[in-house]
Design an enzyme around this catalytic site. Structure first.
Site, PDB file in Angstrom:
ATOM      1  N   THR A  83       0.859  -1.196   0.000  1.00 53.13           N
ATOM      2  CA  THR A  83       0.000   0.000   0.000  1.00 53.13           C
ATOM      3  C   THR A  83       0.885   1.232   0.000  1.00 53.13           C
ATOM      4  O   THR A  83       2.040   1.172   0.432  1.00 53.13           O
ATOM      5  CB  THR A  83      -0.887   0.044   1.252  1.00 53.13           C
ATOM      6  OG1 THR A  83      -0.034   0.016   2.383  1.00 53.13           O
ATOM      7  CG2 THR A  83      -1.831  -1.131   1.296  1.00 53.13           C
ATOM      8  N   GLU A  95      -5.612  -3.769  -0.763  1.00 53.77           N
ATOM      9  CA  GLU A  95      -5.908  -4.928   0.087  1.00 53.77           C
ATOM     10  C   GLU A  95      -7.069  -5.754  -0.457  1.00 53.77           C
ATOM     11  O   GLU A  95      -7.365  -6.834   0.044  1.00 53.77           O
ATOM     12  CB  GLU A  95      -6.271  -4.465   1.505  1.00 53.77           C
ATOM     13  CG  GLU A  95      -5.113  -3.858   2.291  1.00 53.77           C
ATOM     14  CD  GLU A  95      -4.966  -2.363   2.094  1.00 53.77           C
ATOM     15  OE1 GLU A  95      -5.408  -1.846   1.036  1.00 53.77           O
ATOM     16  OE2 GLU A  95      -4.412  -1.704   2.984  1.00 53.77           O
ATOM     17  N   LYS A 111     -13.655  17.227  12.509  1.00 48.99           N
ATOM     18  CA  LYS A 111     -14.625  17.183  13.609  1.00 48.99           C
ATOM     19  C   LYS A 111     -14.707  18.565  14.253  1.00 48.99           C
ATOM     20  O   LYS A 111     -13.805  18.976  14.981  1.00 48.99           O
ATOM     21  CB  LYS A 111     -14.241  16.118  14.635  1.00 48.99           C
ATOM     22  CG  LYS A 111     -15.438  15.755  15.501  1.00 48.99           C
ATOM     23  CD  LYS A 111     -15.213  14.476  16.268  1.00 48.99           C
ATOM     24  CE  LYS A 111     -16.524  14.003  16.876  1.00 48.99           C
ATOM     25  NZ  LYS A 111     -16.375  12.824  17.707  1.00 48.99           N
ATOM     26  N   TRP A 138     -19.286  15.900  12.707  1.00 50.98           N
ATOM     27  CA  TRP A 138     -18.435  15.527  11.584  1.00 50.98           C
ATOM     28  C   TRP A 138     -18.739  16.389  10.353  1.00 50.98           C
ATOM     29  O   TRP A 138     -19.893  16.653  10.042  1.00 50.98           O
ATOM     30  CB  TRP A 138     -18.673  14.073  11.181  1.00 50.98           C
ATOM     31  CG  TRP A 138     -18.265  13.050  12.192  1.00 50.98           C
ATOM     32  CD1 TRP A 138     -19.089  12.165  12.809  1.00 50.98           C
ATOM     33  CD2 TRP A 138     -16.950  12.778  12.684  1.00 50.98           C
ATOM     34  NE1 TRP A 138     -18.371  11.373  13.655  1.00 50.98           N
ATOM     35  CE2 TRP A 138     -17.055  11.717  13.607  1.00 50.98           C
ATOM     36  CE3 TRP A 138     -15.688  13.336  12.440  1.00 50.98           C
ATOM     37  CZ2 TRP A 138     -15.948  11.203  14.280  1.00 50.98           C
ATOM     38  CZ3 TRP A 138     -14.589  12.822  13.112  1.00 50.98           C
ATOM     39  CH2 TRP A 138     -14.721  11.774  14.017  1.00 50.98           C
TER      40      TRP A 138
HETATM   41  P1  AMP Z   1      -5.141   2.192  -2.654  1.00 53.37           P
HETATM   42  O1  AMP Z   1      -4.924   0.939  -1.921  1.00 53.37           O
HETATM   43  O2  AMP Z   1      -3.906   2.994  -2.838  1.00 53.37           O
HETATM   44  O3  AMP Z   1      -5.872   1.991  -3.929  1.00 53.37           O
HETATM   45  O4  AMP Z   1      -6.064   3.105  -1.730  1.00 53.37           O
HETATM   46  C1  AMP Z   1      -7.319   2.686  -1.300  1.00 53.37           C
HETATM   47  C2  AMP Z   1      -8.062   3.863  -0.748  1.00 53.37           C
HETATM   48  O5  AMP Z   1      -8.282   4.824  -1.779  1.00 53.37           O
HETATM   49  C3  AMP Z   1      -9.446   3.547  -0.251  1.00 53.37           C
HETATM   50  O6  AMP Z   1      -9.434   3.015   1.046  1.00 53.37           O
HETATM   51  C4  AMP Z   1     -10.133   4.899  -0.336  1.00 53.37           C
HETATM   52  O7  AMP Z   1      -9.796   5.719   0.761  1.00 53.37           O
HETATM   53  C5  AMP Z   1      -9.505   5.496  -1.568  1.00 53.37           C
HETATM   54  N1  AMP Z   1     -10.386   5.291  -2.726  1.00 53.37           N
HETATM   55  C6  AMP Z   1     -10.299   4.348  -3.666  1.00 53.37           C
HETATM   56  N2  AMP Z   1     -11.263   4.506  -4.592  1.00 53.37           N
HETATM   57  C7  AMP Z   1     -11.986   5.576  -4.215  1.00 53.37           C
HETATM   58  C8  AMP Z   1     -13.129   6.261  -4.735  1.00 53.37           C
HETATM   59  N3  AMP Z   1     -13.710   5.885  -5.858  1.00 53.37           N
HETATM   60  N4  AMP Z   1     -13.590   7.319  -4.055  1.00 53.37           N
HETATM   61  C9  AMP Z   1     -13.019   7.738  -2.911  1.00 53.37           C
HETATM   62  N5  AMP Z   1     -11.934   7.146  -2.383  1.00 53.37           N
HETATM   63  C10 AMP Z   1     -11.429   6.086  -3.015  1.00 53.37           C
END
Ligand code: AMP
Length: 541
Positions: free
Chosen positions: A184, A329, A439, A444
């Site tokens: 990640t 993940e 917050k 929120w």
């Molecule tokens: P990654 O593992 O780098 O793809 O990051 C995953 C995170 O990206 C998720 O837990 C979200 O916080 C954010 N994320 C992924 N897709 C979206 C989406 N369509 N809208 C908002 N946040 C997103």
């Protein structure tokens, strides 16, 4: 019990065999570093993948070994997505946008034995190399024979293929074997590894290609702009070959101009990327129009797609935007936002409201939202809670890390760290990352909602909202705003005026700061950690 179905192993080589058998003439086109196009067929890819798998064994790669890739989206990287798992090893995609320290940390933590490097990225990799301990061989492609390098034990990709042959039986014999991994982006703490199994990736491919999800088929031409080092390019290298789609790989050419050209010339039907890419493309097309209406699904995820941009693409350019949400993940696909029959009679504005959500969970992913006391919240479109998921392509544990409650609940759900609400018909909408929520006075405020509203202003290109400390309210929202190209003046008053009617008064940002650029993470998300640090250091004035 006797008489059950066959115990057929769901391994990735089955996808490749199917592609070779059913779609041998389908092509993969890559824009090479010099801008020319490399074209070959699935049948060509198949032969080279077999040779490469065999050559990996010859290099000393053993079952379960990790093999790194440091590359753009191109045909060689596609080959590696199959050849490494086919040799029983784990294809570890390395993010080319990490710092040398982070990159070395990941390689050492994964204990990568071999790393494949795209020649255009060699100098970048060399910065991390002195810190890397585990690697025994480097393999170079897209590099001239006489390339100068500080790396030791270098072989050339084409030599491996030429020196090998196709007489090779896949070593991926068990669906429970690991086949790929991705760390990640690690905005907090050390990066963490997600390790994918053959079975999980095979099922993810079926899940992604089901009707109502991305449904990539033989009729499609797919352009994965999302990098192969970011969450497996959202699985497209597998779903394309499974479906038989033609592929267009952009190589290092991720700028709006070449992307527009590729979409128009190749008649791309599915293009996948993060919102920043589509923001850039939209502004490019405003100045240099091209016909991109061949796109049936502009898949966007990674961060929230601003509603205004979806509306602009659909109403001005005739492009159907498909918002999707997922995580490294989760292999990564979780939810997809296609409209359903009951949305079709809605006025367009309301359809775009639906499309601003991240969509519904695809079969194979279960989700729930949970309140602060751990109670499950109803899907009423109002209540916000932590989003938790479970399913066959979601991690049970991070690589070489103990399971703990920061990411797994005791009853077996993965805690996404996202805060969301869900409508009664199952459409999920992210309101924030847990750590990004504002917050204020005990209430929120959703930074994503504010960003969406601000980005609808025609003079705004991007907006990111963060919490800043406040003596009276604990936290208050601050908006950093990047003006659209050509905009010379943009004021706080204009922005506040524009969004005033959409929100309760206490939601309105205390400060709106115009910035030249919004910092981004290595996967193209707004980097709010950096923004908060800039604010703390007095740099956001
Ligand atoms: P990654 O593992 O780098 O793809 O990051 C995953 C995170 O990206 C998720 O837990 C979200 O916080 C954010 N994320 C992924 N897709 C979206 C989406 N369509 N809208 C908002 N946040 C997103």
């Amino acid at each position: 019990m006797n008489g059950l179905m066959m115990d057929y192993q769901l391994t990735i080589d089955r996808i490749l065999e199917h592609a070779n058998r059913m779609f041998p003439t389908k092509t993969v086109k890559t824009m090479l570093p010099d801008g020319s196009m490399h074209v070959y067929t699935y049948a060509d890819a198949y032969k080279r993948i077999k040779r490469l798998s065999k050559a990996l064994v010859g290099l000393g790669v053993e079952i379960g070994d990790r093999v790194g890739t440091f590359a753009w989206n191109n045909y060689q990287h596609l080959e590696l997505y199959y050849a490494i798992p086919g040799a029983g090893a784990v294809c570890h995609t390395l993010n080319i946008r990490l710092s040398a320290d982070q990159l070395a940390y990941i390689i050492n933590h994964a204990e990568d034995k071999v790393v494949f490097i795209d020649g255009t990225l060699l100098k970048l990799y060399e910065q991390a190399a002195p810190l890397v301990q585990s690697v025994q061989h480097y393999v170079l492609f897209n590099a001239p024979r006489d390339v100068a390098t500080t790396l030791q034990n270098v072989v050339f990709y084409e030599d491996l293929i030429d020196g090998s042959d196709e007489d090779f039986a896949w070593l991926s014999t068990d669906e429970k074997m690991a086949m790929a991994m991705c760390y990640t982006s690690g905005t907090t703490g050390d990066p963490k590894g997600a390790l994918y199994a053959h079975r999980s990736m095979f099922l993810h491919t079926l899940g992604s290609n089901q009707a109502g999800a991305l449904a990539i088929s033989e009729k499609d031409v797919v352009l994965p702009v999302v990098p192969q080092f970011h969450a497996m390019a959202w699985g497209t290298p597998y779903s394309c070959m499974a479906g038989g789609a033609r592929m267009v790989m952009p190589g290092p050419h991720l700028q709006a101009q070449p992307l527009a050209r590729m979409i128009e010339e190749e008649r791309v039907t599915v293009a996948a990327g993060v919102p920043t890419i589509w923001t850039g493309l939209y502004h490019e097309l405003k100045n240099n129009p091209r016909d991109i209406s061949s796109i049936r699904a502009m898949v966007v995820g990674g961060s929230a797609m601003p509603r205004a941009l979806t509306k602009a693409y659909e109403s001005e350019l005739g492009v159907n935007v498909v918002h999707a949400w997922g995580m490294t993940e989760m292999s990564p696909l979780g939810t997809v936002c296609n409209l359903q029959a009951h949305h079709e009679a809605l006025p367009l504005e309301e359809q775009w409201d639906v499309k601003a959500t991240q969509g519904y969970p695809i079969l194979g992913v279960e989700m729930r939202i949970v309140g602060e006391e751990g109670e499950e919240l109803p899907w009423d479109g109002q209540q916000m809670g932590e989003l938790q998921v479970r399913g066959p392509w979601i991690i049970s544990q991070y690589f070489k890390r103990p399971i703990d409650e920061s990411y797994m609940t005791t009853d077996g759900w993965f805690r996404t760290g996202d805060v969301s609400k869900v409508s009664p018909d199952g459409y999920m909408q992210i309101t924030d990352r847990t750590k990004d929520l504002v917050k204020s006075g005990g209430e929120w405020i959703s930074s994503v909602d504010l960003e969406n509203a601000i980005m609808a202003h025609p003079k705004v290109m991007e907006a990111a909202v963060i919490a800043i400390p406040d003596a009276r309210w604990a936290e208050r929202p601050l908006a950093a705003v990047k003006p659209a190209p050509g905009v010379e003046e943009l004021t706080e008053a204009e922005i506040i005026e524009f969004i005033r009617d959409d929100f309760a008064k206490f939601w309105l940002p205390d400060k709106v700061i115009v910035v030249a650029d919004i910092p981004k993470t290595s996967t193209g998300k707004f980097d709010k950690k950096v923004l908060r640090a800039q604010y703390a250091a007095g740099e956001l004035q």
